[in-house]
Structure formats: structure tokens, C-alpha cells
Enzyme design. Structure first.
Site, short mmCIF file in Angstrom:
data_model
loop_
_atom_site.label_atom_id
_atom_site.label_comp_id
_atom_site.label_asym_id
_atom_site.label_seq_id
_atom_site.Cartn_x
_atom_site.Cartn_y
_atom_site.Cartn_z
N ARG A 120 0.81 -1.22 0.00
CA ARG A 120 0.00 0.00 0.00
C ARG A 120 0.84 1.26 0.00
O ARG A 120 0.77 2.06 -0.93
CB ARG A 120 -0.95 0.02 1.20
CG ARG A 120 -1.86 1.24 1.16
CD ARG A 120 -2.78 1.34 2.36
NE ARG A 120 -3.75 0.26 2.39
CZ ARG A 120 -4.64 0.11 3.36
NH1 ARG A 120 -4.67 0.95 4.37
NH2 ARG A 120 -5.50 -0.88 3.34
N HIS A 157 -7.83 -3.03 -8.11
CA HIS A 157 -7.65 -2.36 -6.82
C HIS A 157 -9.00 -2.22 -6.12
O HIS A 157 -9.69 -1.21 -6.28
CB HIS A 157 -7.02 -0.98 -7.06
CG HIS A 157 -6.38 -0.39 -5.85
ND1 HIS A 157 -5.22 -0.88 -5.29
CD2 HIS A 157 -6.73 0.68 -5.08
CE1 HIS A 157 -4.88 -0.15 -4.25
NE2 HIS A 157 -5.79 0.80 -4.09
N TYR A 173 -15.54 15.08 -14.20
CA TYR A 173 -15.27 16.29 -15.01
C TYR A 173 -13.93 16.24 -15.71
O TYR A 173 -13.74 16.85 -16.75
CB TYR A 173 -15.31 17.54 -14.12
CG TYR A 173 -16.65 17.80 -13.48
CD1 TYR A 173 -17.78 18.03 -14.27
CD2 TYR A 173 -16.79 17.80 -12.11
CE1 TYR A 173 -19.01 18.26 -13.68
CE2 TYR A 173 -18.02 18.03 -11.51
CZ TYR A 173 -19.13 18.26 -12.30
OH TYR A 173 -20.34 18.48 -11.73
#
Length: 800
Positions: free
Chosen positions: A16, A62, A106
Site C-alpha cells: 500500500r 484495486h 469532469y
């Protein structure tokens, strides 16, 4: 529980928060790049919605929150965080001001061109692939990484028990060092640092402290200072401005500007007129406009020291090496990277060699078939089906199964003469490639030559000039006090009860001098004009010293009480101020003289009482009091050349006079030596006098007398002394006050039941040693004496 936490810790360390030493990527970053590459979302294709890429990563590789994936993707696109961004993003991807990026619905993203170099040849079995979380796909354990990404783009992360902080570096420098290490495996760190001079941040700046950088490259830990790039520009009208064009790495620009503006508003430094953020698409630019005729360099030094225009950068280079977290240095990172590249290029070459051999085998079969074309056609026409045709070819002409498959799949147009020559040319080319691949696999030098050539090509294509300047020495920032505060004369006041204030002379002159804001039962210990750059020492009866620069003292109107010392420094309930002294500077020579009620005296140099780091919140000790009943009754400061005498007077009416030279000089925590043999008595006064001094004395019965100090014969320290009052059998006189005075002095005697009595020394004659003086107070009607104060000469003139 411990076993489960151990498993969790192992997971977050390995999978991680910490980067792999080979490709410099954390698992989420690796999965983002791999998924986007697999999806064809590369630099040579149009941009795609970030949400689509995040969805692919989350669904296939993931299984965590979309926000963590998107945040990792955004960071990979930020050119002020990464030296060579691996993702290109359209839309708002955040800013140096700490603005958040737009939502992933966006923005649009794709891999950058240099990211393709991280993934080159991944389809040639160059890296180990493992099943994903649901065993439906395969994902790489590491990327081929054709440049040293761990150093180039750095890393930052926190896991269980480990954190990492690896700075970014210059691509060309890193590749040069890698090639040098390839040619010189025993290269020293100094040799490698001829190429990698230090970090190279995308935000530029100046890094100071080559020793810290070298230590970090050696051990993985180190510290250096990172400073903004600034220049001082002249303006019209004797004004100047400081222009900041580069700020330290990962400093929030908006917070920095706000902090500098707060310094301006709170007037922590004098001379800043305005601060503006003029950054635009052309680049970063912060302008700090200064007032007329100020010390620009002094202000800049203050800002370096007190804002993030200069930060301490702490290297903590931790990476996963062979599945274990390690502190790694420069050579270790480059060695691990080279080892990885040799594995990648070896596997790629083996893959290419096998492909070339397979193709050569097919081409040889096709050439053989074309040379006996009529028999081949005849055999195929005589066959029942494709399987039978393959079998017949293999039995009659000794073709292998793969060759037979290629022959039966051959299209008719390939039976032309031109195609035979093309096949022969291909066979020749394949033979050369097979020889070349075999040579690479058999010779380590040739393998390294391939790696070197490819690294040089990447350096040539992507290198950019160094942005961070490296300076060898850390500079000590000396801040001239004059730039911090407006230099002005103020009226300073310290009271017996511990109230301190400074007032502008304008406020003082506009007020009634008697209306000084103190309570009725309080009295002034110090009242004098001082400069804001002066230093104030306050001494208490319990042996505590409180230091304050005058500019730090609360600025109040003259009629206000001021600030009590207990607001910042802890004082006892029965502790009060006995002396306060102002110094222009703390470098001058001279000694303090301290004396206590129980008969101890000492000299201590000013140098021994310089303030420590905690002076604002804690009082220091200037003398050790041996008995609980003891207290300090006298504090003086004398030049070392002063030829003075010590005059001691006890409550019981004994006096002693000796040279100050007899008092030894000791440190701040010493108790001192005996000043007088007291027996059951205690000291009322210890005064420093010249030989011809006059002593004013007052007894508890209200009797006052003046006496020349020479009436007490000069003796030695620690003696009993002589009587300075005549002893009476009934109701004897006891001293409550004895001080040297000028002939024109006035004494203000405060009384329990009446208004204060003013004693004019000029109206009294000097008495001898055995006199008890004359009564000036009627104790029975006016009450006991509560306080005696020698009024300053300025007040004396006013009274006259």
C-alpha cells in the site's frame, strides 16, 4: 489480535504505502498505469474520462475506494509534485495553493509519453504477472520501468512503523549515474554524486547543506534546508520589493502568502507594506512590497526563518527491496534498478529469441514448400480434409506440424516468385536477429550495452535542465533586531507587585504623571525612558530573574495598569519585585551584586545571566536561598572597574562597612558568602556606597537620622560591625530603613492611619553613631510605618 495486526501491517507495508525499489511505484500507482495501458488510454490516443479509468482500476485490480484511486491518479499528473508526471490530465487537477481537483466525472486523463517507457515491453513476459484479487485477470508485480523512476519522481508515504520521504531527481543526472555504475560497479558515493548532485524538485528552489544530502545518499536518512528562490528589486522612491519565483517543494503557496500577510498585520516585522500573489500561467510570482528605507535583506532573513520560504527537508528513503522495507541510499537504489533492468532485458531478449526462432522455423518450411510446390499441391489435393493434408505433408516431406499448418493456411497469391525472395530475405533477417539475441544472452557486456543505449535514448528524448540549485553550506540566518520592531523611545514602568508596561511618550506626556495606573498599595520600582531595542531584567525577592526585551512588553496607555508577570511566568503569592534594570546590550562587562536578608552576598557576571530559550514562560534563578525565611533585599549592577564599598545595616542597629572587592564572583545558582555576622539579627539594608556617602535611617518608633557612612569604621566582610543606634533598655529603637541619600533627597513615608509624611533631608543635620535621631512620625496617632521610598531627584525638584 497481535497476529492479525501483524498481517495487516505486513500488507500495508508491502502493498500500500511504500514504493518498490525497482520501479518506484506503490501498488495503486502501478495498477493505474497498467490498467490505462491495457485499455489503450495512452499518450497517442485521445483523452478519456478519469472516471472510466478509475472504474477499470477499481473493478479489475484495486478493490478500494474510488477516491483513493483518483487521488493517486491526480498526484501522478501534478507537475509541481512529480519531476516527470506519468499522467496527463485535462481539467482542474488541483494547484499549489492546495485547491482540490475537480471530481473525476469532469476531468479527462491519459498516460503521458514518458509513462509509456515505464510499460515498454510489458507484453513480452519481462515481469512476473500474478492473478488479481478475484482471479479473473493478471496484473504485474512490478513494471519494466525503463528509467529510474524511484529517484526521478520520488515517493512519500506512511505505513505501519515505516514512513518514506524520497525527493525527486533530475532524469538526465540519474541516468548518467546509472550508466557510470554499470561501467564501474565498485563506484564510490562521491563518484556517483558527481552526476547526481542532489534532489531536483519540480518547484525548483535552493537546497543548502551538501553534508546532509551526502548522509542521506549514504544511509537513507539526512537533513538539508530547502529555500525559496528570491530576489530584491528596487522601486521608485527609495522603496524595494522582494520577489519570490520558486518556493520549497510541497509548500502550500496560499498558506505561505497568508502567513506572510499575518506577519505584516501583526507587525511582527516592521517594513512590509503589502504582499501580492501575482502567479499566472507564466509561472509563480509572489511580491512582498516593502516600505521606504527598510533593510530588505534583514526582512527576507526573518521570513526565511519564520515562514515556509525556507523549510527543513528530511530525507527518509525507505523502499521495498526483495519484499522487505529498507532504508536505501543512492548506490543501493541504482544497483537494485540495474539488477531489475538486467532481468527485464534478459527476459525480453529470451522472448524475442523464441519468437524469432518460431518464425524462422515457419519461414524455412514455407521456402522448402515453394521449392517443391507441385508435389506439395498434389499431396494436398489428394487429401480428404485439412487434418489429412497436414498429416500427408508431415509424412511425405518431413515437415513439422507447425510448418504443415502454415503451408495449408497459405493463400494462393503467396505462390508468386516475388514472395519466395521476400521469404528468403526474412529468413536471412531472422537468422541475424537470432544470432544477435543469442550473443546478448551469452555476454553480460552486450546485455549492459543494450541497457545503456536505451537509457541514453530516454535521456536524450526526455531530459530537462536542473531546476533546484544545490549549495554546499547551510547559511546561518542572522536577523538584525532592528528590522523586527519599530525603534522608538518609550516610557517603561515596573511595579513592586509585578505589573509591567510600556507606553508611548505621547501617551505619557498627555497623562498626569501621578496617574500611572497602579493600585494604591503598589509602588513603582522602575520608571524610565527606554528604547524598544533595549533589554529589561526584573529581579524578585525569591531569587528569580525575569528577562524581557522592551519590544516584547505590552504596549499600554500610561493610565492602564499593564500586564502582570504571572500571566506569562509563575510567581509565588508572597513574591514581589525588588529591582528592575534596563540594558542597551547584553555584551557589556560588569557584575550584579546580590544580597539577602539572612546575610549572604555575591557578585555574578552579566554574561552568566543571559536569557535562555524558555525565558518567555519561565523565570531563571540568580541566587540560591538556603533558608525558607531568607529573601533578596538588594540588587545592584556595577562596572568591573567600580571602586565601591558595601554598607550593611541590621534591624538591631548594627552597621558594617567593607570593600566590594572582598565579595567573590560566583555563578547564577551559588548562594554567595557571608556579608555580616548577624547572630539572631537580620539585615535591613545592604547598599553600595562611595566613602563619603550619607546614610538616611528610620526606626520603627518614627525616629529619623542622617549619618555619614565613615562614622562606621571600615572593616572586613563577615564581621559583627558596630552599633549605629543607641541601645535603650525600654522600648529600644529598631531599624526599618537605611539607605544612602543625596543632601537634597526627599523621603516619602507611608503610614497606617495617616497621609504619607515627606522628609526633606536638607532640614536635618548629620548625627553621630550613638544618636537615635529625632522623631518625624507620631506612631500612636499616625500608625505604624508601612513603607519608605526615596523619591527621584526629578520629583524632589518638583516638590521644591
Amino acid at each position: 489480535m497481535g497476529e492479525r495486526f501483524g498481517r495487516y501491517s505486513k500488507y500495508i507495508i508491502q502493498e500500500r504505502a511504500l514504493p518498490d525499489i525497482r520501479d518506484g511505484l506503490k501498488p495503486v500507482q502501478r495498477r493505474i498505469l497498467f490498467a490505462m495501458n491495457q485499455d489503450g488510454n495512452t499518450f497517442d490516443k485521445p483523452f478519456r474520462k478519469s472516471a472510466k479509468s478509475v472504474g477499470n482500476v477499481m473493478g479489475n485490480f484495486h478493490p478500494h475506494g474510488d477516491s483513493s484511486i483518483y487521488e493517486a491518479m491526480v498526484r501522478l499528473s501534478q507537475d509541481w509534485k512529480l519531476r516527470e508526471p506519468l499522467i496527463e490530465m485535462h481539467g482542474n487537477n488541483g494547484s499549489m495553493d492546495g485547491d482540490p481537483p475537480a471530481a473525476m466525472r469532469y476531468t479527462e486523463a491519459r498516460l503521458s509519453e514518458i509513462a509509456a517507457e515505464m510499460l515498454t515491453d510489458i507484453d513480452k513476459k519481462t515481469v512476473d504477472m500474478v492473478p488479481n484479487f478475484d482471479d479473473t485477470e493478471f496484473e504485474p508485480t512490478v513494471l519494466p520501468a525503463r528509467f529510474p523512476n524511484l529517484l526521478v519522481n520520488g515517493a512519500t508515504g506512511i505505513s505501519a512503523g515505516y514512513a518514506t520521504e524520497i525527493p525527486t531527481h533530475n532524469l538526465a543526472e540519474t541516468i548518467q549515474a546509472t550508466i557510470f555504475l554499470m561501467n564501474h560497479p565498485e563506484a564510490s558515493l562521491d563518484e556517483l554524486m558527481q552526476f547526481v548532485k542532489g534532489p531536483d524538485f519540480p518547484t525548483g528552489g535552493i537546497m543548502l547543506g551538501i553534508e546532509g544530502i551526502k548522509k542521506a545518499y549514504e544511509t537513507g536518512r539526512g537533513r538539508a534546508m530547502l529555500r525559496a528562490k528570491t530576489k530584491i528589486e528596487a522601486l521608485r522612491g527609495s522603496k524595494e520589493q522582494i520577489v519570490v519565483t520558486e518556493i520549497p517543494y510541497e509548500v502550500n503557496k496560499a498558506v505561505l502568502v497568508k502567513k506572510i500577510d499575518e506577519i505584516r498585520l501583526q507587525k511582527k516585522v516592521e517594513g512590509i507594506a503589502e504582499i501580492r500573489d501575482e502567479s499566472d500561467r507564466e509561472g509563480l510570482r509572489i511580491v512582498i512590497e516593502l516600505k521606504k528605507d527598510v533593510n530588505a535583506q534583514g526582512i527576507l532573513n526573518y521570513l526565511f526563518k519564520n515562514t515556509d520560504l525556507q523549510i527543513s527537508y528530511n530525507f527518509n528513503m525507505v523502499a521495498i527491496d526483495h519484499m522487505r522495507p529498507k532504508h536505501v541510499g543512492l548506490k543501493q537504489i541504482l544497483t537494485a534498478y540495474l539488477e531489475h533492468q538486467r532481468v527485464v532485458v534478459t527476459k525480453r531478449t529470451e522472448f524475442d529469441l523464441n519468437k524469432a526462432k518460431e518464425r524462422k522455423h515457419i519461414v524455412d518450411g514455407l521456402i522448402k514448400a515453394l521449392s517443391i510446390l507441385d508435389q506439395v499441391i498434389k499431396a494436398i489435393r489428394a487429401s480428404k480434409n485439412k487434418k489429412d493434408a497436414k498429416s500427408n505433408l508431415m509424412n511425405e516431406f518431413s515437415f513439422t506440424e507447425k510448418q504443415a499448418e502454415a503451408i495449408v493456411s497459405l493463400q494462393l497469391y503467396r505462390l508468386t516468385n516475388t514472395d519466395v525472395s521476400a521469404l528468403e530475405a526474412e529468413a536471412k533477417d531472422l537468422a541475424q536477429k537470432i544470432a544477435q539475441y543469442t550473443a546478448i544472452l551469452q555476454d553480460a557486456h552486450q546485455l549492459d550495452a543494450v541497457i545503456k543505449k536505451e537509457l541514453q535514448a530516454i535521456a536524450k528524448k526526455y531530459s530537462s535542465p536542473r531546476q533546484t540549485e544545490i549549495r554546499a553550506e547551510m547559511e546561518e540566518l542572522k536577523i538584525d533586531t532592528k528590522v523586527l520592531f519599530a525603534q522608538e523611545e518609550v516610557m517603561l514602568q515596573v511595579s513592586h507587585d509585578g505589573y509591567v508596561k510600556r507606553s508611548s511618550l505621547r501617551s505619557f506626556n498627555a497623562s498626569d504623571a501621578q496617574d500611572n495606573g497602579l493600585k494604591e498599595d503598589d509602588q513603582t520600582i522602575l520608571q524610565q525612558v527606554a528604547n524598544t531595542l533595549d533589554y529589561l531584567y526584573i529581579f524578585t525577592n525569591k531569587g528569580n530573574i525575569i528577562y524581557r526585551p522592551v519590544h516584547d512588553i505590552v504596549d499600554a496607555r500610561w493610565k492602564d495598569t499593564g500586564e502582570h508577570l504571572s500571566q506569562s511566568v509563575g510567581l509565588d503569592d508572597d513574591e514581589y519585585v525588588i529591582q528592575a534594570l534596563v540594558f542597551k546590550d547584553l555584551k557589556q562587562t560588569g557584575n550584579f551584586v546580590f544580597a539577602t536578608k539572612e546575610g549572604y552576598i555575591k557578585q555574578t557576571p552579566l554574561a552568566d545571566l543571559k536569557p535562555g530559550r524558555t525565558y518567555k514562560s519561565r523565570a531563571a534563578t540568580f541566587i540560591k536561598l538556603k533558608q525558607a525565611t531568607d529573601e533578596v533585599i538588594a540588587v545592584y549592577f556595577v562596572e568591573q572597574s567600580a571602586n565601591l564599598q558595601v554598607f550593611c545595616a541590621t534591624h538591631g542597629g548594627y552597621g558594617l562597612r567593607f570593600d566590594l572587592a572582598e565579595v567573590p564572583t560566583t555563578g547564577a545558582r551559588a548562594a554567595g558568602v557571608k556579608s555580616m555576622d548577624l547572630r539572631d539579627d537580620y539585615l535591613v539594608t545592604v547598599a553600595l556606597i562611595a566613602k563619603e556617602a550619607t546614610i538616611a535611617m528610620l526606626t520603627q518608633r518614627g525616629s529619623f537620622k542622617l549619618m555619614e557612612a565613615e562614622m562606621v569604621p571600615q572593616s572586613a566582610r563577615a564581621r559583627r560591625g558596630v552599633q549605629i543606634l543607641r541601645e535603650l533598655k525600654r522600648n529600644p529603637h529598631r531599624l526599618i530603613f537605611a539607605q544612602p541619600v543625596d543632601p537634597q533627597s526627599l523621603l516619602k513615608v507611608s503610614l497606617e492611619k495617616a497621609e504619607p509624611v515627606i522628609i526633606d533631608c536638607q532640614t536635618h543635620h548629620n548625627s553621630d553613631r550613638y544618636s537615635n535621631g529625632s522623631f518625624v512620625v507620631d506612631i500612636e496617632t499616625q500608625g505604624t510605618i508601612t513603607n519608605v521610598e526615596v523619591m527621584p531627584l526629578a520629583d524632589t525638584e518638583t516638590q521644591n
